[in-house]
Design an enzyme around this catalytic site. Structure first.
Site, PDB file in Angstrom:
ATOM      1  N   ARG A  29      17.792  43.243   1.379  1.00 17.99           N
ATOM      2  CA  ARG A  29      16.424  42.897   0.990  1.00 17.99           C
ATOM      3  C   ARG A  29      15.791  41.962   2.015  1.00 17.99           C
ATOM      4  NH1 ARG A  29      16.039  45.154  -3.919  1.00 17.99           N
ATOM      5  NH2 ARG A  29      17.992  45.195  -5.090  1.00 17.99           N
ATOM      6  N   ASP A  30      14.507  42.223   2.263  1.00 14.88           N
ATOM      7  CA  ASP A  30      13.728  41.361   3.156  1.00 14.88           C
ATOM      8  C   ASP A  30      13.504  40.010   2.460  1.00 14.88           C
ATOM      9  OD1 ASP A  30      11.535  42.185   5.673  1.00 14.88           O
ATOM     10  OD2 ASP A  30      11.323  40.255   4.631  1.00 14.88           O
ATOM     11  N   ASN A  87       8.212  48.913  12.968  1.00 18.00           N
ATOM     12  CA  ASN A  87       7.248  48.178  13.785  1.00 18.00           C
ATOM     13  C   ASN A  87       7.776  48.114  15.212  1.00 18.00           C
ATOM     14  OD1 ASN A  87       5.367  47.544  11.744  1.00 18.00           O
ATOM     15  ND2 ASN A  87       6.646  45.865  11.012  1.00 18.00           N
ATOM     16  N   VAL A  96      11.783  40.772  14.854  1.00 15.62           N
ATOM     17  CA  VAL A  96      13.246  40.694  15.008  1.00 15.62           C
ATOM     18  C   VAL A  96      13.703  41.811  15.952  1.00 15.62           C
ATOM     19  CG1 VAL A  96      15.477  40.803  13.825  1.00 15.62           C
ATOM     20  CG2 VAL A  96      13.521  39.712  12.693  1.00 15.62           C
ATOM     21  N   HIS A 100      15.101  48.062  12.834  1.00 20.37           N
ATOM     22  CA  HIS A 100      15.143  48.000  11.365  1.00 20.37           C
ATOM     23  C   HIS A 100      14.049  48.871  10.789  1.00 20.37           C
ATOM     24  CE1 HIS A 100      12.862  44.593  12.999  1.00 20.37           C
ATOM     25  NE2 HIS A 100      12.049  44.736  11.968  1.00 20.37           N
ATOM     26  N   HIS A 102      11.845  49.525   7.603  1.00 22.01           N
ATOM     27  CA  HIS A 102      11.373  48.910   6.359  1.00 22.01           C
ATOM     28  C   HIS A 102      11.242  49.991   5.285  1.00 22.01           C
ATOM     29  CE1 HIS A 102       9.738  45.025   8.122  1.00 22.01           C
ATOM     30  NE2 HIS A 102       9.753  45.769   9.228  1.00 22.01           N
TER      31      HIS A 102
HETATM   32  P1  5GP Z   1       9.428  43.126  11.814  1.00 19.27           P
HETATM   33  O1  5GP Z   1       8.178  42.285  11.657  1.00 19.27           O
HETATM   34  O2  5GP Z   1      10.231  42.722  13.033  1.00 19.27           O
HETATM   35  O3  5GP Z   1       9.189  44.584  11.707  1.00 19.27           O
HETATM   36  O4  5GP Z   1      10.302  42.792  10.531  1.00 19.27           O
HETATM   37  C1  5GP Z   1      11.231  41.771  10.463  1.00 19.27           C
HETATM   38  C2  5GP Z   1      11.468  41.520   8.998  1.00 19.27           C
HETATM   39  O5  5GP Z   1      12.663  40.803   8.868  1.00 19.27           O
HETATM   40  C3  5GP Z   1      10.364  40.684   8.335  1.00 19.27           C
HETATM   41  O6  5GP Z   1       9.815  41.419   7.254  1.00 19.27           O
HETATM   42  C4  5GP Z   1      11.093  39.431   7.902  1.00 19.27           C
HETATM   43  O7  5GP Z   1      10.627  38.949   6.663  1.00 19.27           O
HETATM   44  C5  5GP Z   1      12.532  39.872   7.835  1.00 19.27           C
HETATM   45  N1  5GP Z   1      13.504  38.833   8.140  1.00 19.27           N
HETATM   46  C6  5GP Z   1      13.460  37.945   9.173  1.00 19.27           C
HETATM   47  N2  5GP Z   1      14.550  37.159   9.168  1.00 19.27           N
HETATM   48  C7  5GP Z   1      15.291  37.555   8.094  1.00 19.27           C
HETATM   49  C8  5GP Z   1      16.546  37.117   7.572  1.00 19.27           C
HETATM   50  O8  5GP Z   1      17.195  36.203   8.078  1.00 19.27           O
HETATM   51  N3  5GP Z   1      17.014  37.769   6.471  1.00 19.27           N
HETATM   52  C9  5GP Z   1      16.326  38.803   5.886  1.00 19.27           C
HETATM   53  N4  5GP Z   1      16.894  39.378   4.800  1.00 19.27           N
HETATM   54  N5  5GP Z   1      15.144  39.237   6.360  1.00 19.27           N
HETATM   55  C10 5GP Z   1      14.641  38.616   7.442  1.00 19.27           C
END
Ligand code: 5GP
Ligand code: ZN
Length: 114
Positions: A29-30, A87, A96, A100, A102
């Site tokens: 989970r996010d 993304n 990140v 990944h 979503h």
């Molecule tokens: P991006 O914006 O890179 O597509 O998505 C990164 C996602 O990773 C974001 O929705 C953010 O909330 C989530 N995220 C960042 N750090 C962590 C973490 O340490 N644990 C979890 N479970 N989610 C994270």
């Protein structure tokens, strides 16, 4: 990669609410959910982003998508509909640097996205 937070979640060095474990993927989970269901499906192996994805990742991509659908079904959003998002780069808000997918669902999602 030692300094990659998603590698550390895969290694279970950083806690996360893991909802699925596959041979090539993990789903968790996010921490900042954007919908009632917001799960991330990641490769076990560090792959930075789609620019590093090639033909050798066919099995991985299949497992990411099938895991996403299984998670959506288990979370009760597969029938009503859900969204899969990758993304890529700054303009898309990628934060990140570990690939990944979503899985977002549980509410009416608008289009175009913000
Ligand atoms: P991006 O914006 O890179 O597509 O998505 C990164 C996602 O990773 C974001 O929705 C953010 O909330 C989530 N995220 C960042 N750090 C962590 C973490 O340490 N644990 C979890 N479970 N989610 C994270
Ligand atoms: Zn990583």
């Amino acid at each position: 990669m030692d300094d990659c937070v998603f590698c550390r979640i895969v290694a279970e060095e950083v806690p996360a609410d893991i909802v699925a474990r596959g041979s090539l993927t993990r789903a968790f989970r996010d921490t900042n959910p954007q919908a009632p269901v917001h799960v991330l499906v990641v490769p076990v192996e560090h792959v930075a982003d789609v620019t590093e994805v090639g033909a050798q990742h066919g099995e991985l991509l299949a497992e990411m998508v099938t895991t996403a659908h299984q998670v959506a079904a288990r979370e009760g959003v597969a029938e009503g509909g859900y969204r899969l998002v990758l993304n890529v780069g700054d303009d898309a808000g990628n934060t990140v640097p570990h690939l990944h997918l979503h899985v977002l669902g549980g509410r009416r999602l608008t289009w175009p996205p913000g």
